[in-house]
Design a protein around this motif. Structure first.
Motif, PDB file in Angstrom:
ATOM      1  N   ARG A  73       0.882  -1.168   0.000  1.00  0.00           N
ATOM      2  CA  ARG A  73       0.000   0.000   0.000  1.00  0.00           C
ATOM      3  C   ARG A  73       0.924   1.223   0.000  1.00  0.00           C
ATOM      4  N   VAL A  75       1.268   4.640   0.722  1.00  0.00           N
ATOM      5  CA  VAL A  75       0.462   5.574   1.512  1.00  0.00           C
ATOM      6  C   VAL A  75       1.383   6.471   2.333  1.00  0.00           C
ATOM      7  N   TYR A  94      -6.505   5.938  12.405  1.00  0.00           N
ATOM      8  CA  TYR A  94      -5.396   6.161  11.490  1.00  0.00           C
ATOM      9  C   TYR A  94      -5.921   6.911  10.267  1.00  0.00           C
ATOM     10  N   GLN A  98      -3.373   7.642  -0.006  1.00  0.00           N
ATOM     11  CA  GLN A  98      -2.925   6.522  -0.840  1.00  0.00           C
ATOM     12  C   GLN A  98      -2.929   6.930  -2.308  1.00  0.00           C
ATOM     13  N   HIS A 109      -5.560  -8.239  -0.263  1.00  0.00           N
ATOM     14  CA  HIS A 109      -5.369  -8.761   1.091  1.00  0.00           C
ATOM     15  C   HIS A 109      -6.651  -8.560   1.899  1.00  0.00           C
ATOM     16  N   HIS A 111      -7.888  -8.006   6.270  1.00  0.00           N
ATOM     17  CA  HIS A 111      -7.411  -7.821   7.647  1.00  0.00           C
ATOM     18  C   HIS A 111      -8.597  -7.505   8.556  1.00  0.00           C
ATOM     19  N   ARG A 117     -12.374   4.703   2.411  1.00  0.00           N
ATOM     20  CA  ARG A 117     -11.614   5.504   1.431  1.00  0.00           C
ATOM     21  C   ARG A 117     -12.471   6.694   1.085  1.00  0.00           C
ATOM     22  N   HIS A 150      -9.769  -7.329  -0.368  1.00  0.00           N
ATOM     23  CA  HIS A 150      -9.821  -6.091  -1.151  1.00  0.00           C
ATOM     24  C   HIS A 150      -8.503  -5.824  -1.856  1.00  0.00           C
ATOM     25  N   HIS A 152      -6.921  -2.729  -4.874  1.00  0.00           N
ATOM     26  CA  HIS A 152      -7.219  -1.473  -5.546  1.00  0.00           C
ATOM     27  C   HIS A 152      -6.477  -1.478  -6.874  1.00  0.00           C
ATOM     28  N   ASP A 164      -7.291   7.300   3.252  1.00  0.00           N
ATOM     29  CA  ASP A 164      -7.619   6.054   3.948  1.00  0.00           C
ATOM     30  C   ASP A 164      -7.919   6.372   5.404  1.00  0.00           C
ATOM     31  N   LEU A 166      -8.653   4.234   8.806  1.00  0.00           N
ATOM     32  CA  LEU A 166      -8.728   2.870   9.361  1.00  0.00           C
ATOM     33  C   LEU A 166      -8.736   2.924  10.886  1.00  0.00           C
ATOM     34  N   ILE A 168      -6.820   1.113  12.738  1.00  0.00           N
ATOM     35  CA  ILE A 168      -5.584   0.381  13.092  1.00  0.00           C
ATOM     36  C   ILE A 168      -5.238   0.522  14.586  1.00  0.00           C
TER      37      ILE A 168
HETATM   38  O1  GTQ Z   1      -5.746  -0.207   1.514  1.00  0.00           O
HETATM   39  O2  GTQ Z   1      -5.779  -1.997   2.687  1.00  0.00           O
HETATM   40  O3  GTQ Z   1      -3.601   3.177   4.430  1.00  0.00           O
HETATM   41  O4  GTQ Z   1      -4.255  -2.213   4.732  1.00  0.00           O
HETATM   42  C1  GTQ Z   1      -3.197   1.160   5.575  1.00  0.00           C
HETATM   43  C2  GTQ Z   1      -3.378  -0.205   5.653  1.00  0.00           C
HETATM   44  C3  GTQ Z   1      -4.461   1.192   3.531  1.00  0.00           C
HETATM   45  C4  GTQ Z   1      -5.449  -0.830   2.526  1.00  0.00           C
HETATM   46  C5  GTQ Z   1      -3.755   1.841   4.518  1.00  0.00           C
HETATM   47  C6  GTQ Z   1      -4.101  -0.875   4.667  1.00  0.00           C
HETATM   48  C7  GTQ Z   1      -4.649  -0.172   3.606  1.00  0.00           C
END
Ligand code: GTQ
Length: 352
Positions: A73, A75, A94, A98, A109, A111, A117, A150, A152, A164, A166, A168
């Protein structure tokens, strides 16, 4: 012993006790209680604004140096200056910008972190969720609910940049992070782009128990297009006076239950008419704001932050925010209100 000598003796004995206990991982609460249980929130996070232009330039430079595939990613993290080393924009959330360049794929991936987004620029790239692409346009909101595959990709001829958001730090707090990569970079398209929006995005849903009801029952929708939310927001703005503290404000909802879009993250949009000054309002959910349209000023504790298109502003918990619009202002925001409400923690204070 007089009073002072007795106090000194007590202090000396306590200090000796602390020193003896510390190696056994035992500490006195009475030394830290006031800092642990505060009468009102005291976030270590700071108010901070990122101008979009300079952040974008750095991101494009990164784009010359590392591919989306290599980075997994690509970012730039918007780290709060009050939370160094945490990759957090507020203690629980977070934020990052991106970049996907034409022809690139950010590999597939999944998670346990939830993601949203919010498209800053570019048109025609996609996020694919469980076999379905959402084609992204500026200021669209696209969700990646937890544990959904997912990837991109950008099949357009221009760079695509989005914010992004998240959870986290929340998932880290609970020590509940799991992640997997698909062996192939991109998942197969199982259904046409936009399929779930047509099935679940219009106050309709496929009948339960039929094969047509293919999305998870608790999270059917993942695309909230700008064209739709803007029309609703502007319709509201045309029909009534703004709320004195918020202006015109709409929350994005999960159609499955009418609640916030994801278990940990809530999102909203606001419209502040030209010349309007909102009254100060504070709430316990730290909030990340994006300027979608217009110009104005945000004032927090007397400190003014200029707001211009695509700028990003973080307002930590319990900091009173006032907004003044020079031209009609449209803002997008996301916060940890969704989690706080579930925990019975969320509060707001509408000041005069
Ligand atoms: O697009 O899956 O900014 O997994 C940080 C972790 C984006 C993503 C982020 C991520 C992603």
């Amino acid at each position: 012993m007089d009073g002072i000598a007795r106090a000194n003796d007590q202090q000396a004995q306590l200090q000796a006790l602390y020193a003896e206990m510390a190696p056994h991982s035992l500490y006195p609460l009475w030394e830290v209680l006031a800092a642990l249980v505060t009468p009102t929130p005291r976030s270590p996070a700071r108010v901070h604004r990122w101008e979009y232009g300079p952040a974008r330039d750095y991101l494009l430079r990164a784009g010359d140096l590392i591919s989306a595939e290599q980075a997994e990613r690509r970012v730039l993290i918007l780290e709060n200056p009050g939370l160094p080393g945490t990759s957090a924009v507020i203690p629980s959330l977070y934020a990052g910008l991106q970049l996907i360049l034409p022809g690139e794929i950010a590999p597939c991936h999944r998670h346990t972190q939830c993601a949203l987004r919010f498209v800053m620029e570019g048109e025609g790239a996609y996020t694919a969720i469980d076999g379905e692409r959402a084609i992204m346009r500026p200021f669209d909101l696209v969700l990646t609910p937890n544990w959904q595959w997912h990837d991109h990709g950008n099949e357009s001829d221009r760079p695509m940049i989005w914010l992004d958001g998240l959870d986290i730090p929340t998932v880290r707090f609970y020590d509940a992070s799991f992640a997997e990569r698909l062996e192939r970079p991109a998942q197969n398209q199982a259904v046409p782009a936009g399929d779930s929006l047509r099935r679940y995005g219009r106050n309709l849903r496929p009948m339960r128990g039929t094969a047509a009801d293919r999305r998870p029952a608790h999270q059917p929708l993942f695309h909230y297009p700008y064209a739709e939310w803007r029309e609703s927001l502007m319709g509201l703005a045309a029909s009534e006076a703004p709320d004195p503290h918020l202006g015109h404000a709409l929350e994005f909802v999960n159609p499955a239950d009418g609640g916030p879009i994801m278990p940990t993250i809530a999102a909203h949009v606001r419209h502040i008419p030209a010349g309007f000054e909102s009254k100060p309002r504070r709430s316990t959910d730290g909030t990340i704001l994006v300027v979608v349209e217009g110009r104005g000023t945000a004032r927090i504790h007397g400190v003014e932050q200029k707001l211009a298109e695509r700028d990003l502003l973080v307002v930590p918990s319990w900091q009173a925010l006032e907004i003044r619009a020079e031209t009609p202002l449209v803002l997008f925001g996301y916060s940890d209100k969704a989690a706080q409400e579930k925990l019975g923690l969320w509060r707001e204070d509408r000041l005069q």
